[in-house]
Motif scaffolding. Structure first.
Motif, PDB file in Angstrom:
ATOM      1  N   UNK A 100       0.832  -1.211   0.000  1.00 43.28           N
ATOM      2  CA  UNK A 100       0.000   0.000   0.000  1.00 43.28           C
ATOM      3  C   UNK A 100       0.862   1.255   0.000  1.00 43.28           C
ATOM      4  N   UNK A 101       1.905   1.243   0.829  1.00 41.75           N
ATOM      5  CA  UNK A 101       2.798   2.400   0.903  1.00 41.75           C
ATOM      6  C   UNK A 101       3.535   2.604  -0.414  1.00 41.75           C
ATOM      7  N   UNK A 102       3.972   1.509  -1.008  1.00 45.74           N
ATOM      8  CA  UNK A 102       4.696   1.597  -2.279  1.00 45.74           C
ATOM      9  C   UNK A 102       3.817   2.207  -3.367  1.00 45.74           C
ATOM     10  N   UNK A 103       2.536   1.829  -3.382  1.00 45.62           N
ATOM     11  CA  UNK A 103       1.630   2.376  -4.387  1.00 45.62           C
ATOM     12  C   UNK A 103       1.515   3.897  -4.232  1.00 45.62           C
ATOM     13  N   UNK A 104       1.389   4.363  -2.982  1.00 46.82           N
ATOM     14  CA  UNK A 104       1.288   5.806  -2.738  1.00 46.82           C
ATOM     15  C   UNK A 104       2.540   6.521  -3.228  1.00 46.82           C
ATOM     16  N   UNK A 120       3.246   9.343  -6.093  1.00 50.71           N
ATOM     17  CA  UNK A 120       3.877  10.627  -5.779  1.00 50.71           C
ATOM     18  C   UNK A 120       5.058  10.900  -6.707  1.00 50.71           C
ATOM     19  N   UNK A 121       5.856   9.879  -6.957  1.00 53.94           N
ATOM     20  CA  UNK A 121       7.022  10.057  -7.833  1.00 53.94           C
ATOM     21  C   UNK A 121       6.581  10.302  -9.277  1.00 53.94           C
ATOM     22  N   UNK A 122       5.533   9.609  -9.702  1.00 55.63           N
ATOM     23  CA  UNK A 122       4.992   9.849 -11.042  1.00 55.63           C
ATOM     24  C   UNK A 122       4.512  11.294 -11.171  1.00 55.63           C
ATOM     25  N   UNK A 123       3.872  11.787 -10.130  1.00 54.79           N
ATOM     26  CA  UNK A 123       3.415  13.178 -10.115  1.00 54.79           C
ATOM     27  C   UNK A 123       4.601  14.140 -10.186  1.00 54.79           C
ATOM     28  N   UNK A 136      11.453   7.303   2.248  1.00 56.38           N
ATOM     29  CA  UNK A 136      12.857   7.667   1.978  1.00 56.38           C
ATOM     30  C   UNK A 136      13.108   7.717   0.473  1.00 56.38           C
ATOM     31  N   UNK A 137      12.470   6.835  -0.264  1.00 55.21           N
ATOM     32  CA  UNK A 137      12.618   6.820  -1.723  1.00 55.21           C
ATOM     33  C   UNK A 137      12.074   8.114  -2.328  1.00 55.21           C
ATOM     34  N   UNK A 138      10.916   8.553  -1.854  1.00 59.95           N
ATOM     35  CA  UNK A 138      10.341   9.814  -2.338  1.00 59.95           C
ATOM     36  C   UNK A 138      11.226  10.987  -1.942  1.00 59.95           C
ATOM     37  N   UNK A 139      11.700  10.979  -0.719  1.00 54.37           N
ATOM     38  CA  UNK A 139      12.545  12.061  -0.207  1.00 54.37           C
ATOM     39  C   UNK A 139      13.777  12.251  -1.097  1.00 54.37           C
ATOM     40  N   UNK A 140      14.428  11.141  -1.412  1.00 59.44           N
ATOM     41  CA  UNK A 140      15.630  11.210  -2.248  1.00 59.44           C
ATOM     42  C   UNK A 140      15.309  11.693  -3.660  1.00 59.44           C
ATOM     43  N   UNK A 141      14.145  11.298  -4.165  1.00 60.48           N
ATOM     44  CA  UNK A 141      13.716  11.751  -5.491  1.00 60.48           C
ATOM     45  C   UNK A 141      13.573  13.270  -5.514  1.00 60.48           C
ATOM     46  N   UNK A 142      12.959  13.821  -4.480  1.00 61.74           N
ATOM     47  CA  UNK A 142      12.751  15.269  -4.418  1.00 61.74           C
ATOM     48  C   UNK A 142      14.081  16.016  -4.368  1.00 61.74           C
ATOM     49  N   UNK A 143      15.009  15.501  -3.584  1.00 64.00           N
ATOM     50  CA  UNK A 143      16.333  16.126  -3.523  1.00 64.00           C
ATOM     51  C   UNK A 143      16.996  16.133  -4.897  1.00 64.00           C
ATOM     52  N   UNK A 144      16.799  15.047  -5.638  1.00 61.15           N
ATOM     53  CA  UNK A 144      17.473  14.914  -6.932  1.00 61.15           C
ATOM     54  C   UNK A 144      16.930  15.881  -7.982  1.00 61.15           C
TER      55      UNK A 144
END
Length: 395
Positions: A68-72, A76-79, A131-139
């Motif tokens: 469920x968390x991975x889907x969210x 978010x990353x697609x957005x 953490x995966x989303x967080x790192x994406x935003x930094x990048x």
């Protein structure tokens, strides 16, 4: 025809999943109830329906919660990938902390002390999908704002915990002032308004509670992570603790019934993992059982000597010492883990055990463990006690 029911978490590995009609128990459609909570249709709930505790526990400690968390986060990353950034560094995304950025599973595993004391330890593990989303935003250059309902007095420990878990590079960390009297919605929405007033664009907002994301301004898009922690369930709610308490109450009653020889020869055998020490902090960062057991990663965790004590077992341990029965620690851990294991046990207040059986003639009056392999095979001891352990029986 009777409706199929969800398998409970117990000492037999569930052969079925926990979705669809399998999520109905005793007339309560547990999957529908969970959806109602997540969709904010069911409100002001104090706990999960008793008949659904096993269902929600299976969701949390099996692969369901992680999926469920991975889907969210995938959404978010697609957005994020679809956004055309202005290039002026004014885009921000707001993160909650508890059960969004950091997991408080270790606290809920024991509930033996206050949350503020737990937070002060700065030991909460990161939630890997966040953490995966967080790192994406930094990048991509989107600024990170940490906005939490924790109080200002917890700032040092909170920042330390975030940094220990690899979170850094944020623009600011916002905590409630000590004297703030309003609701979480009021606090968080007012802080988001301040960001807008300063010229920032809130491109996203993520949290596990509706209070994290409701209230104007919400941001261009919001993301709601699942959070069974606050609705209660088997392992992390009261059920697991009650089951363990029942076992220990029986063990202590048995001890009180014994007539000891007085020669110091009575011993009681203890397992370590999920009997004396809880490994929930390890499972919190390894998919809650969704990924195969990895001895190398577990050894690294064990080397930290940071596993919390299981409070009911500690109660039994202290009782034995008080009546003169010698505890013996017998574990499936490897010899290479001895130093870390002993250090961990001592840190959690376990001491006074026998280091070895020096000669024959001891009487094993009791034997306790969470796995059948801890207590089966001759000689078992005068009486055995089997603690519940959902961690090894989740699908």
């Amino acid at each position: 025809m009777d409706e199929a029911v969800a398998p409970l978490i117990h000492a037999l590995r569930p052969m079925l999943g926990s979705g669809g009609q399998l999520g109905s128990r005793a007339g309560v459609a547990c999957d529908s109830w969970r959806l109602g909570v997540e969709a904010h249709n069911v409100r002001d709930r104090k706990r999960v329906p008793a008949s659904c505790e096993g269902y929600v526990g299976h969701c949390m400690l099996g692969g369901h919660y992680h999926r469920d968390s991975k889907l969210v986060i995938d959404q978010a990353i697609s957005y994020i990938d679809s956004i055309k950034l202005s290039g002026n560094g004014k885009e921000v995304l707001v993160f909650d902390i508890d059960e969004t950025t950091l997991s408080n599973l270790p606290y809920y595993a024991t509930q033996g002390f206050g949350f503020q004391e737990y937070a002060r330890q700065a030991s909460a593990p990161a939630l890997p999908e966040t953490k995966r989303l967080y790192n994406k935003l930094l990048s991509v250059g989107i600024k990170l704002v940490i906005l939490t309902g924790r109080r200002e007095v917890q700032r040092t420990a909170t920042v330390t915990n975030l940094r220990r878990q690899g979170f850094s590079g944020w623009m600011t960390v916002l905590l409630k002032p000590a004297d703030f009297k309003g609701s979480t919605v009021t606090f968080k929405s007012s802080e988001r308004q301040k960001l807008l007033d300063a010229g920032y664009i809130i491109v996203g907002n993520i949290g596990d509670q509706w209070s994290d994301i409701l209230g104007t301004p919400e941001g261009a898009r919001t993301f709601k992570l699942p959070d069974p922690i606050y609705v209660g369930h088997y392992m992390l709610g009261g059920h697991y603790r009650r089951d363990s308490k029942l076992v220990i109450d029986e063990a202590i009653s048995y001890i009180d019934s014994l007539k000891l020889a007085g020669n110091g020869k009575e011993v009681w055998v203890f397992d370590v993992d999920e009997t004396t020490l809880s490994n929930l902090p390890y499972y919190a960062t390894h998919g809650f059982g969704a990924t195969p057991y990895n001895w190398t990663s577990f050894q690294e965790y064990a080397r930290q000597a940071s596993a919390p004590a299981l409070p009911e077992t500690k109660r039994l341990f202290d009782k034995l010492l008080s009546v003169g029965i010698k505890p013996v620690i017998l574990t499936g851990r490897r010899e290479v883990q001895r130093t870390a294991t002993v250090t961990n046990l001592r840190r959690q207040g376990f001491s006074g055990w026998m280091t070895k059986l020096l000669d024959a003639g001891y009487i094993i009056v009791g034997n306790i463990g969470d796995q059948w392999s801890d207590i089966l095979s001759t000689p078992e001891g005068a009486r055995t006690f089997k603690l519940p352990d959902p961690m090894y029986y989740i699908g």
